[in-house]
Scaffold this motif. Structure first.
Motif, short mmCIF file in Angstrom:
data_model
loop_
_atom_site.label_atom_id
_atom_site.label_comp_id
_atom_site.label_asym_id
_atom_site.label_seq_id
_atom_site.Cartn_x
_atom_site.Cartn_y
_atom_site.Cartn_z
N LYS A 153 0.85 -1.19 0.00
CA LYS A 153 0.00 0.00 0.00
C LYS A 153 0.89 1.24 0.00
O LYS A 153 2.04 1.12 0.40
CB LYS A 153 -0.95 -0.01 1.18
CG LYS A 153 -0.28 0.16 2.55
CD LYS A 153 -1.29 0.40 3.60
CE LYS A 153 -1.30 1.81 4.08
NZ LYS A 153 -0.17 2.19 4.93
N HIS A 183 -1.14 -5.34 5.61
CA HIS A 183 -0.50 -6.18 6.63
C HIS A 183 -1.39 -6.41 7.85
O HIS A 183 -1.19 -7.37 8.58
CB HIS A 183 0.89 -5.65 7.01
CG HIS A 183 0.87 -4.55 8.02
ND1 HIS A 183 0.74 -3.24 7.68
CD2 HIS A 183 0.97 -4.57 9.38
CE1 HIS A 183 0.77 -2.50 8.78
NE2 HIS A 183 0.90 -3.28 9.84
N PHE A 184 -2.43 -5.58 8.04
CA PHE A 184 -3.33 -5.83 9.18
C PHE A 184 -4.03 -7.19 9.03
O PHE A 184 -4.33 -7.84 10.00
CB PHE A 184 -4.38 -4.71 9.31
CG PHE A 184 -3.96 -3.65 10.30
CD1 PHE A 184 -2.72 -3.04 10.20
CD2 PHE A 184 -4.79 -3.25 11.33
CE1 PHE A 184 -2.32 -2.07 11.10
CE2 PHE A 184 -4.41 -2.28 12.24
CZ PHE A 184 -3.17 -1.68 12.13
N GLU A 221 -1.38 5.46 17.77
CA GLU A 221 0.06 5.17 17.83
C GLU A 221 0.77 6.27 18.61
O GLU A 221 0.30 7.41 18.62
CB GLU A 221 0.65 5.17 16.42
CG GLU A 221 0.08 4.11 15.52
CD GLU A 221 0.77 4.14 14.18
OE1 GLU A 221 1.89 3.64 14.08
OE2 GLU A 221 0.18 4.68 13.22
N ARG A 228 9.27 9.15 7.30
CA ARG A 228 8.39 9.00 6.14
C ARG A 228 7.61 10.28 5.83
O ARG A 228 6.52 10.22 5.26
CB ARG A 228 7.41 7.86 6.40
CG ARG A 228 8.10 6.54 6.66
CD ARG A 228 7.16 5.59 7.35
NE ARG A 228 6.14 5.07 6.47
CZ ARG A 228 4.87 4.86 6.84
NH1 ARG A 228 4.47 5.17 8.05
NH2 ARG A 228 4.01 4.36 5.99
N MET A 241 -4.22 4.83 6.98
CA MET A 241 -4.77 3.81 7.89
C MET A 241 -6.22 3.44 7.60
O MET A 241 -6.59 2.28 7.68
CB MET A 241 -4.67 4.31 9.33
CG MET A 241 -3.29 4.43 9.88
SD MET A 241 -2.45 2.85 10.12
CE MET A 241 -3.36 2.12 11.47
C1 BG6 Z 1 1.31 1.15 8.18
C2 BG6 Z 1 1.19 2.64 8.14
O1 BG6 Z 1 0.61 0.58 7.12
O2 BG6 Z 1 0.78 0.67 9.41
C3 BG6 Z 1 1.96 3.23 9.30
O3 BG6 Z 1 1.71 3.12 6.91
C4 BG6 Z 1 1.49 2.65 10.60
O4 BG6 Z 1 1.84 4.65 9.30
C5 BG6 Z 1 1.50 1.14 10.54
O5 BG6 Z 1 2.38 3.09 11.61
C6 BG6 Z 1 0.85 0.55 11.79
O6 BG6 Z 1 1.02 -0.82 11.76
P1 BG6 Z 1 1.25 -1.66 13.07
O7 BG6 Z 1 1.27 -3.07 12.61
O8 BG6 Z 1 2.54 -1.18 13.66
O9 BG6 Z 1 0.09 -1.34 13.95
#
Ligand code: BG6
Length: 495
Positions: A153, A183-184, A221, A228, A241
């Motif tokens: 993404k 990746h979620f 977060e 970035r 997100m």
């Molecule tokens: C990413 C975003 O896809 O997901 C980031 O681009 C974000 O900005 C991250 O920090 C959060 O992922 P995770 O797995 O650390 O919660």
């Protein structure tokens, strides 16, 4: 199932994603003997370095990845032996002639089948160029295996771009070989939403507008934009997100039971949720959405700069680092049930969770009983502690009928003592096996962009309208109360 013999070609190999996520995850798979016997990884990027230097840098990333490995770990040595590096100017299609010649030599020498998985761990500007150049080379070569591509993404930055990218990719790869990563969806706790809902019969009768009052999906977060700034300043929290991760989670929570656990059956249900989203009206944009940006602040005693002071961020930027939305899914299951989505950077804690708020009983019989519209809660926490909690009222021991809110907790670490596998482990393995269930389908992505289009257009025109500021390190901005008509607390209100 162990994937078939193949070669994984990572574009953007000298970058952060390769070092922090891809290679450590591949090493975990290697250690667990989940990679094919005949397998090679080829890292490609512009940086001039030898394979040996590349292996050295990967070695440090794996060692520094939180788990402790002895530097002479034999697995690590064997794993690194399967990795090669080729320096290439990937913006120049002519350079791919030599690139593929070298890849062919490595493949033949290792006796690997003609199966190639391309991973684009590059800036999004390369998502069109690399496939075009791959195609230009591949069409002159007879091939005996498959070609598959994983795209990171952001998949476009609006509906039109996502459609253009789809058109281009679908002209080069069959749809079933295009893996759009989110990746979620690789997180155990997100996948568990499906199992929790569809492997248990107790939830289904309650999982609807009759028993659920509202749903919250939160991902906060403590980190800022780190290195970035360039990307983030043009993306913002909505694209970064919401459009991807949080809308996918919402779909898992809201979807109908699929007819089977087949990839397309599940993807069809996800798309149906997106199709049922109530379109955003000007009134929603004015009243049901909050955008905010962090200003200078403090976290755990450390002074933090404001967003506009971050490297590579425009000093007058109006990009949102926090966004909250209230949205509705107009179907039989969810009519009139608000879904709230909140996400932001540089807040006081890192927390990703889903709270299902059930309706209260018709009457409050006991003192201290929870009342209002946020009583029993099912809390699915993805981070920091992967867990599921059910909150309900019980009698306080004693001579009265005082009610106390308690919770029944399940913690993932009771099933698996070590840390849960990283999301990338599962997703990489699935792509190698040819299983796209946990990857997004093009229609779902386009529908999510389509849903957000009025908001994106509005913010592009009205850059400053309703942008509020919150000090870095603070809790969710209090202006949230404009859109969240329920008290933003975990504890249920007491009568
Ligand atoms: C990413 C975003 O896809 O997901 C980031 O681009 C974000 O900005 C991250 O920090 C959060 O992922 P995770 O797995 O650390 O919660």
């Amino acid at each position: 199932k162990i994937p078939e013999s193949q070669i994984l070609i990572i574009f953007g190999a000298s970058g952060d994603l390769t070092h922090r996520k891809l290679i450590p995850s591949l090493f975990e798979l290697f250690e667990r003997k989940l990679l094919p016997d005949k397998f090679l990884i080829v890292g490609v990027s512009r940086t001039k370095q030898s394979t040996e230097e590349f292996r050295q840098s990967l070695h440090s990333s794996i060692i520094g990845n939180g788990k402790t490995y002895a530097t002479d770990n034999p697995y690590l040595k064997n794993f690194l032996r399967e990795i090669y590096y080729i320096s290439c100017d990937t913006t120049d299609c002519n350079a791919y002639v030599a690139l593929f010649r070298e890849i062919e030599q490595l493949r033949n020498a290792a006796g690997i089948e003609d199966n190639m998985l391309f991973y684009l761990a590059t800036p999004p500007q390369m998502y069109a160029t690399i496939p075009i150049c791959i195609q230009a080379q591949q069409q002159n070569i007879s091939k005996n295996g498959w070609r598959r591509i994983i795209i990171e993404k952001p998949y476009g930055s609006n509906e039109d771009e996502a459609k253009q990218l789809d058109k281009l990719l679908c002209g080069i790869f069959p749809e079933r070989e295009i893996y759009r990563i989110d990746h979620f969806l690789g997180k155990e706790t997100v996948q568990n939403i499906l199992v929790l809902r569809f492997a248990n019969s107790i939830w289904e009768p309650l999982w609807n507008r009759n028993y659920i009052d509202h749903i919250e999906i939160t991902a906060t977060e403590t980190l800022g934009v780190e290195q970035r700034g360039n990307y983030y300043d043009s993306a913002g929290a909505l694209r970064d997100m919401v459009q991807s991760h949080l809308m996918q989670i919402m779909a898992f929570i809201a979807m109908e039971p699929p007819s089977s656990f087949e990839t397309e059956a599940i993807r069809n249900e996800i798309s149906k949720v997106f199709r049922s989203l109530r379109p955003l009206s000007p009134d929603d944009i004015a009243h049901n959405i909050l955008r905010a940006q962090y200003s200078e602040g403090k976290l755990n005693g450390t002074k933090l700069p404001g967003y506009r002071e971050e490297p590579n961020v425009n000093k007058q930027s109006t990009t949102e680092t926090f966004v909250a939305l209230k949205l509705y899914i107009d179907n039989w299951r969810w009519a009139h049930v608000p879904f709230y989505i909140y996400t932001g950077k540089r807040l006081s804690e890192k927390r990703s969770e889903i709270i299902i708020h059930f309706r209260s009983t018709p009457q409050a019989l006991f003192p201290g009983q929870c009342c209002g519209d946020s009583c029993n809660q099912l809390i699915i926490t993805l981070q920091p502690d992967e867990s599921i909690r059910l909150r309900f009222g019980l009698k306080q021991p004693g001579t009265n009928f005082e009610v106390q809110q308690v919770s029944m907790d399940f913690f993932y670490n009771s099933l698996i003592p070590n840390k849960l596998p990283d999301a990338y482990e599962r997703l990489l393995l699935d792509a190698m096996r040819g299983d796209a269930l946990l990857y997004s389908r093009s229609d779902a992505l386009e529908l999510s962009w389509h849903y957000l289009a009025p908001l994106i257009d509005h913010w592009e025109k009205e850059k400053e309208e309703n942008l509020v500021f919150y000090p870095a390190g603070s809790p969710i901005p209090r202006e949230i109360t404009h859109i969240y008509s329920h008290p933003y607390v975990l504890e249920a209100p007491v009568c």
